[in-house]
Design a protein around this motif. Structure first.
Motif, PDB file in Angstrom:
ATOM      1  N   ASN A  99      31.754  29.433  44.027  1.00 10.89           N
ATOM      2  CA  ASN A  99      30.937  30.657  43.987  1.00 10.89           C
ATOM      3  C   ASN A  99      31.114  31.575  45.187  1.00 10.89           C
ATOM      4  OD1 ASN A  99      29.480  30.219  41.547  1.00 10.89           O
ATOM      5  ND2 ASN A  99      28.263  28.665  42.611  1.00 10.89           N
ATOM      6  N   GLN A 100      31.510  31.023  46.311  1.00 11.17           N
ATOM      7  CA  GLN A 100      31.559  31.845  47.520  1.00 11.17           C
ATOM      8  C   GLN A 100      32.977  32.353  47.810  1.00 11.17           C
ATOM      9  OE1 GLN A 100      28.565  32.661  48.541  1.00 11.17           O
ATOM     10  NE2 GLN A 100      27.544  31.161  47.264  1.00 11.17           N
ATOM     11  N   MET A 104      34.142  36.618  46.787  1.00  9.16           N
ATOM     12  CA  MET A 104      33.699  37.666  47.709  1.00  9.16           C
ATOM     13  C   MET A 104      34.568  38.912  47.654  1.00  9.16           C
ATOM     14  SD  MET A 104      32.543  35.332  50.946  1.00  9.16           S
ATOM     15  CE  MET A 104      31.157  36.125  51.690  1.00  9.16           C
ATOM     16  N   HIS A 105      35.866  38.743  47.650  1.00  4.15           N
ATOM     17  CA  HIS A 105      36.735  39.920  47.649  1.00  4.15           C
ATOM     18  C   HIS A 105      36.451  40.779  46.419  1.00  4.15           C
ATOM     19  CE1 HIS A 105      40.195  42.379  48.577  1.00  4.15           C
ATOM     20  NE2 HIS A 105      40.601  42.251  47.327  1.00  4.15           N
ATOM     21  N   PHE A 106      36.332  40.147  45.296  1.00  4.19           N
ATOM     22  CA  PHE A 106      36.092  40.873  44.036  1.00  4.19           C
ATOM     23  C   PHE A 106      34.678  41.449  43.978  1.00  4.19           C
ATOM     24  CE2 PHE A 106      34.731  41.062  39.600  1.00  4.19           C
ATOM     25  CZ  PHE A 106      35.755  41.803  39.039  1.00  4.19           C
ATOM     26  N   MET A 107      33.696  40.581  44.192  1.00  2.00           N
ATOM     27  CA  MET A 107      32.289  40.997  44.054  1.00  2.00           C
ATOM     28  C   MET A 107      31.939  42.134  44.991  1.00  2.00           C
ATOM     29  SD  MET A 107      29.716  37.729  43.647  1.00  2.00           S
ATOM     30  CE  MET A 107      29.793  37.346  45.353  1.00  2.00           C
ATOM     31  N   PHE A 108      32.559  42.123  46.166  1.00  2.00           N
ATOM     32  CA  PHE A 108      32.213  43.124  47.166  1.00  2.00           C
ATOM     33  C   PHE A 108      33.177  44.315  47.132  1.00  2.00           C
ATOM     34  CE2 PHE A 108      30.367  39.371  49.845  1.00  2.00           C
ATOM     35  CZ  PHE A 108      29.342  39.222  48.918  1.00  2.00           C
ATOM     36  N   GLY A 109      33.820  44.494  45.991  1.00  2.00           N
ATOM     37  CA  GLY A 109      34.624  45.688  45.767  1.00  2.00           C
ATOM     38  C   GLY A 109      35.863  45.802  46.636  1.00  2.00           C
ATOM     39  N   GLY A 110      36.404  44.654  47.080  1.00  2.00           N
ATOM     40  CA  GLY A 110      37.667  44.668  47.821  1.00  2.00           C
ATOM     41  C   GLY A 110      37.518  44.895  49.320  1.00  2.00           C
ATOM     42  N   LYS A 111      36.289  45.029  49.799  1.00  2.00           N
ATOM     43  CA  LYS A 111      36.097  45.339  51.227  1.00  2.00           C
ATOM     44  C   LYS A 111      36.157  44.106  52.118  1.00  2.00           C
ATOM     45  CE  LYS A 111      33.606  49.641  51.972  1.00  2.00           C
ATOM     46  NZ  LYS A 111      32.337  50.234  52.426  1.00  2.00           N
ATOM     47  N   VAL A 112      35.971  42.937  51.519  1.00  2.04           N
ATOM     48  CA  VAL A 112      35.929  41.704  52.295  1.00  2.04           C
ATOM     49  C   VAL A 112      37.084  40.824  51.829  1.00  2.04           C
ATOM     50  CG1 VAL A 112      34.624  39.546  52.493  1.00  2.04           C
ATOM     51  CG2 VAL A 112      33.438  41.722  52.729  1.00  2.04           C
ATOM     52  N   SER A 113      37.799  40.202  52.764  1.00  2.00           N
ATOM     53  CA  SER A 113      38.782  39.210  52.320  1.00  2.00           C
ATOM     54  C   SER A 113      38.496  37.880  53.015  1.00  2.00           C
ATOM     55  CB  SER A 113      40.211  39.688  52.588  1.00  2.00           C
ATOM     56  OG  SER A 113      40.395  39.909  53.952  1.00  2.00           O
ATOM     57  N   GLY A 145      40.668  34.146  41.778  1.00  2.00           N
ATOM     58  CA  GLY A 145      40.342  34.475  43.174  1.00  2.00           C
ATOM     59  C   GLY A 145      40.825  33.396  44.125  1.00  2.00           C
TER      60      GLY A 145
ATOM     61  N   CYS B  98      30.170  48.311  45.671  1.00  2.00           N
ATOM     62  CA  CYS B  98      31.112  47.235  45.320  1.00  2.00           C
ATOM     63  C   CYS B  98      31.903  47.603  44.059  1.00  2.00           C
ATOM     64  CB  CYS B  98      30.371  45.921  45.109  1.00  2.00           C
ATOM     65  SG  CYS B  98      29.385  45.389  46.504  1.00  2.00           S
ATOM     66  N   LYS B  99      32.031  48.873  43.797  1.00  2.00           N
ATOM     67  CA  LYS B  99      32.785  49.396  42.644  1.00  2.00           C
ATOM     68  C   LYS B  99      32.236  48.903  41.302  1.00  2.00           C
ATOM     69  CE  LYS B  99      37.174  49.429  45.190  1.00  2.00           C
ATOM     70  NZ  LYS B  99      38.505  48.834  45.188  1.00  2.00           N
ATOM     71  N   HIS B 101      31.399  45.876  40.710  1.00  2.00           N
ATOM     72  CA  HIS B 101      31.783  44.473  40.496  1.00  2.00           C
ATOM     73  C   HIS B 101      30.655  43.494  40.811  1.00  2.00           C
ATOM     74  CE1 HIS B 101      36.357  45.357  41.222  1.00  2.00           C
ATOM     75  NE2 HIS B 101      35.873  45.978  40.163  1.00  2.00           N
ATOM     76  N   GLY B 102      29.704  43.940  41.613  1.00  2.00           N
ATOM     77  CA  GLY B 102      28.711  42.989  42.111  1.00  2.00           C
ATOM     78  C   GLY B 102      27.327  43.180  41.532  1.00  2.00           C
ATOM     79  N   ALA B 108      26.882  44.448  49.054  1.00  2.00           N
ATOM     80  CA  ALA B 108      27.526  44.149  50.333  1.00  2.00           C
ATOM     81  C   ALA B 108      28.217  45.393  50.851  1.00  2.00           C
ATOM     82  CB  ALA B 108      28.562  43.034  50.164  1.00  2.00           C
ATOM     83  N   LYS B 110      30.708  45.600  54.285  1.00  2.00           N
ATOM     84  CA  LYS B 110      31.132  45.056  55.573  1.00  2.00           C
ATOM     85  C   LYS B 110      31.102  46.111  56.674  1.00  2.00           C
ATOM     86  CE  LYS B 110      34.521  41.825  57.431  1.00  2.00           C
ATOM     87  NZ  LYS B 110      35.149  42.398  58.624  1.00  2.00           N
ATOM     88  N   ASP B 321      40.960  43.912  42.346  1.00  2.00           N
ATOM     89  CA  ASP B 321      40.326  43.246  43.492  1.00  2.00           C
ATOM     90  C   ASP B 321      40.120  41.747  43.311  1.00  2.00           C
ATOM     91  OD1 ASP B 321      40.047  45.508  45.185  1.00  2.00           O
ATOM     92  OD2 ASP B 321      38.456  46.233  43.865  1.00  2.00           O
ATOM     93  N   VAL B 322      40.855  41.145  42.377  1.00  2.00           N
ATOM     94  CA  VAL B 322      40.725  39.691  42.220  1.00  2.00           C
ATOM     95  C   VAL B 322      41.348  38.999  43.438  1.00  2.00           C
ATOM     96  CG1 VAL B 322      41.278  37.684  40.798  1.00  2.00           C
ATOM     97  CG2 VAL B 322      40.713  39.876  39.709  1.00  2.00           C
ATOM     98  N   TYR B 323      42.511  39.515  43.853  1.00  2.00           N
ATOM     99  CA  TYR B 323      43.178  38.972  45.046  1.00  2.00           C
ATOM    100  C   TYR B 323      43.385  40.073  46.080  1.00  2.00           C
ATOM    101  CZ  TYR B 323      44.053  34.754  42.378  1.00  2.00           C
ATOM    102  OH  TYR B 323      43.880  33.609  41.653  1.00  2.00           O
ATOM    103  N   ALA B 324      43.269  39.686  47.330  1.00  2.00           N
ATOM    104  CA  ALA B 324      43.552  40.619  48.423  1.00  2.00           C
ATOM    105  C   ALA B 324      45.058  40.694  48.631  1.00  2.00           C
ATOM    106  CB  ALA B 324      42.867  40.127  49.696  1.00  2.00           C
TER     107      ALA B 324
END
Lengths: 328, 325
Positions: A99-100, A104-113, A145, B98-99, B101-102, B108, B110, B321-324
């Protein structure tokens, strides 16, 4: 001129970590008994001497807290390598893995990696029974993810782990217990192996064996036996299970027209079903001359008794028999 | 930790009141558009708990990290999120923070130190340990803060994280917003000892308990705790006693508590509480309060308009945004 050294799978993993820790001060290692004890499988031997206990950190027996701590540190720009002693213990920090980290990257719209590597020992054959022997990769591959890596040789282990550490996503790196002491050649020069790329470990014409991890080694031995019988096997070592290198599988199947999938994990819900489905859904299906076959562990918890443990697992002979059956 | 009531500071009081009014108006609007069916999914409102968010986040600096709970709107607002983009997120729009997505449960940003509201009870504690670990390693003078509820103190991750932060000396602020209900279940049914502050004792952790409906008291306590955590490189555990006037979520029919109980707590409304304190101290007039309320209403109204006008995200972009990289 580049030279090569012979080293074990465990040493190759350690070298990858040491090189990346020298290269990037944000890389650090934490887990249970990885310092003076050197880890349950000896992988982190003496690392604390070079990097200090500030970067090779023994944790409390609190997998959820220290994996969560790794995620938090990764979000804040560090590159933690977290060791979970046995992959079975992912069960006690599953929220972090499910879950964590991967969300995070997806849920937070790409701002967090979350540039986190979770290294963990996987697989059976050590007589450690049902709670220390599982191959749980299929569960991980069901989590978009995440990236999931299973190396089969020292060379691959080093190159893949270095890539995993530099990757900006959470990577679960499943180390094969019975391969830790196996040896192979590893170049002196620095190299990386990209995640998501399979490797053809043996070129052949009659049957494709798609496999990964320790089963790659057994498949190679079985292929030797079969070549004496005039059956030529092509062995695709997936190396990364998520994302899966579908093209490598499909192209080989089109060439050999036969497919055997081998894994150590139990059959039901395993990666074998996914790979078979990929072939069945693609035009490679029309090339098949025989039904696809899966060879996997029996659908039982890993038993203790050596006779039983060996009995429920694929081995060289079972692989050879399965190929004979497929090529008919 | 003994937090004496400090003299009321006009700037701080005004900031806290402004933020609480913004929270209240924001959530009232969310509730309204939810009832119209214009917001889908679910959402967890924190009406009545605004002082915990305003006081706590008000004491943080921009570089401090904050991990929130599923009831995270107020914390995000008070940590400085852009209201327009947050409202758009709750409406599921592409301009959402979060576009889209959340949604409500995963707000969130950052850029302002909001490392996520969380759909799971408890992980915020461990994640905050990690962020604090990074701050400590880099010698940064900041903290990571984890919000969680009284219910989370019965999760294993609570104890694992309290222990880890304590033994590693991590500058984490563990903020327990104690509204005495885990969804519908009262704390007295699930804990033998409901004195939550005692849960810091086995970890030899500095702790404090405050009236969570007194924004200034919360602010002063957290401010002091923040300094302590940074100076000593230690975690601090704070219990903020409050009450959730709103239901747990949209499914809540309030079958587990009485109207009288809710009414009693409405009298202790944190916004009225601070307004009263400010009026008594002569820090503002009733007219000024009405003015602040009107400003909050206008800000939220503009956010709703922004959200409604914004386009929906496109399904074809879903893999982005699935993968960075």
């Amino acid at each position: 001129m580049s030279t090569q050294n012979e080293m074990t799978y465990a040493q190759a993993i350690k070298e990858a970590m040491c090189e990346e820790m020298r290269r990037d001060e944000n890389v650090f290692l934490m887990g249970e008994d990885i310092g003076v004890y050197r880890g349950a499988f000896g992988v982190t031997q003496d690392m604390y001497k070079e990097f200090g206990t500030e970067r090779v950190i023994d944790t409390p027996i609190s997998e959820a807290a220290f994996v969560g701590c790794g995620i938090g540190a990764a979000v804040e720009g560090m590159r933690p390598i977290v060791e979970i002693m046995f992959s079975d213990f992912m069960s006690v920090c599953w929220d972090m893995i499910l879950n964590q980290a991967p969300k995070m990257h997806f849920m937070f719209g790409g701002k967090v990696s979350v540039p986190l590597v979770i290294r963990t020992a996987s697989g059976c054959g050590t007589g450690a029974a049902a709670q220390h022997s599982q191959s749980l990769e299929a569960m991980l591959c069901h989590i978009p993810g995440l990236k999931v890596v299973v190396p089969s040789t020292p060379f691959d282990a080093k190159g893949l782990l270095k890539s995993a550490i530099r990757d900006n996503n959470p990577v679960v790196f499943l180390e094969q217990k019975l391969l830790y002491r196996t040896k192979g050649m590893v170049p002196d020069r620095e190299y990386l192996i990209p995640l998501g790329k399979a490797d053809t470990k043996r070129i052949g014409t009659d049957c494709t064996i798609v496999t990964y991890g320790r089963m790659t080694q057994l498949s190679l031995k079985a292929a030797e036996t079969l070549s004496n019988e005039g059956i030529s096997c092509e062995i695709i070592d997936l190396r990364t299970l998520l994302p899966l290198d579908r093209m490598a599988v499909l192209e080989s199947v089109k060439k050999t027209k036969h497919l055997l999938i081998v894994h150590e994990a139990v059959k039901t819900g395993g990666l074998g079903g996914e790979i078979a489905a990929e072939v069945a859904e693609s035009d490679a299906f029309y090339y098949l001359d025989a039904p696809i076959k899966r060879l996997a562990a029996e659908d039982v918890p890993v038993p203790f008794s050596a006779v039983l443990e060996k009995g429920v697992l694929p081995d060289e002979e079972k692989i050879a028999s399965a190929v004979r059956e497929v090529v008919g | 930790m003994n937090t004496a009531r400090k003299n009321m500071d006009e700037t701080i009081s005004r900031k806290l009141l402004k933020n609480m009014l913004l929270c209240r108006k924001f959530e009232e609007n969310v509730q309204y558009y939810f009832s119209l069916g214009m917001i889908h999914g679910t959402c967890h409102l924190g009406i009545g708990e605004e002082a915990t968010a305003a006081g706590t986040c008000g004491a943080l600096l921009p570089d401090d990290d904050m991990f929130a709970t599923h009831r995270g709107h107020n914390a995000a607002i008070c940590k400085g999120i852009d209201i327009n983009h947050m409202m758009a997120e709750i409406f599921g729009k592409s301009t959402g923070v979060c576009k889209g997505h959340g949604g409500s449960m995963h707000i969130a940003d950052k850029d302002v130190g909001i490392l996520g509201a969380n759909g799971i009870v408890g992980p915020s504690l461990a994640l905050a340990c990690g962020a604090a670990f990074a701050h400590k390693r880099r010698n940064e003078k900041c903290v990571a803060l984890a919000f969680f509820g009284d219910g989370a103190t019965n999760e294993g991750i609570f104890h694992e994280s309290m222990n880890l932060a304590s033994v590693w000396g991590l500058p984490v602020l563990f903020i327990c917003t104690n509204n005495t209900y885990g969804m519908s279940t009262h704390i007295s049914k699930v804990m033998k000892d409901t004195n939550l502050i005692d849960r810091a004792v086995p970890y030899k952790m500095k702790s404090a308990e405050v009236d969570g409906n007194d924004a200034l008291l919360v602010y002063n306590t957290v401010k002091e705790a923040r300094s302590y955590a940074i100076e000593n490189s230690e975690p601090v555990f704070i219990v903020e006693d409050t009450y959730r006037i709103s239901g747990h979520s949209k499914s809540d029919a309030n079958l587990y508590r009485t109207k009288e109980e809710i009414s009693e707590w409405k009298k202790k409304d944190p916004i009225l509480n601070l307004e009263k304190q400010m009026l008594e101290a002569g820090l503002c007039s009733t007219e000024e309060i009405r003015q602040l309320e009107a400003e909050a209403a206008d800000t939220v109204k503009a956010a709703v308009a922004y959200a409604i006008e914004s386009p929906y995200p496109k399904v074809e972009d879903i893999y982005e945004d699935v993968y960075a990289e």
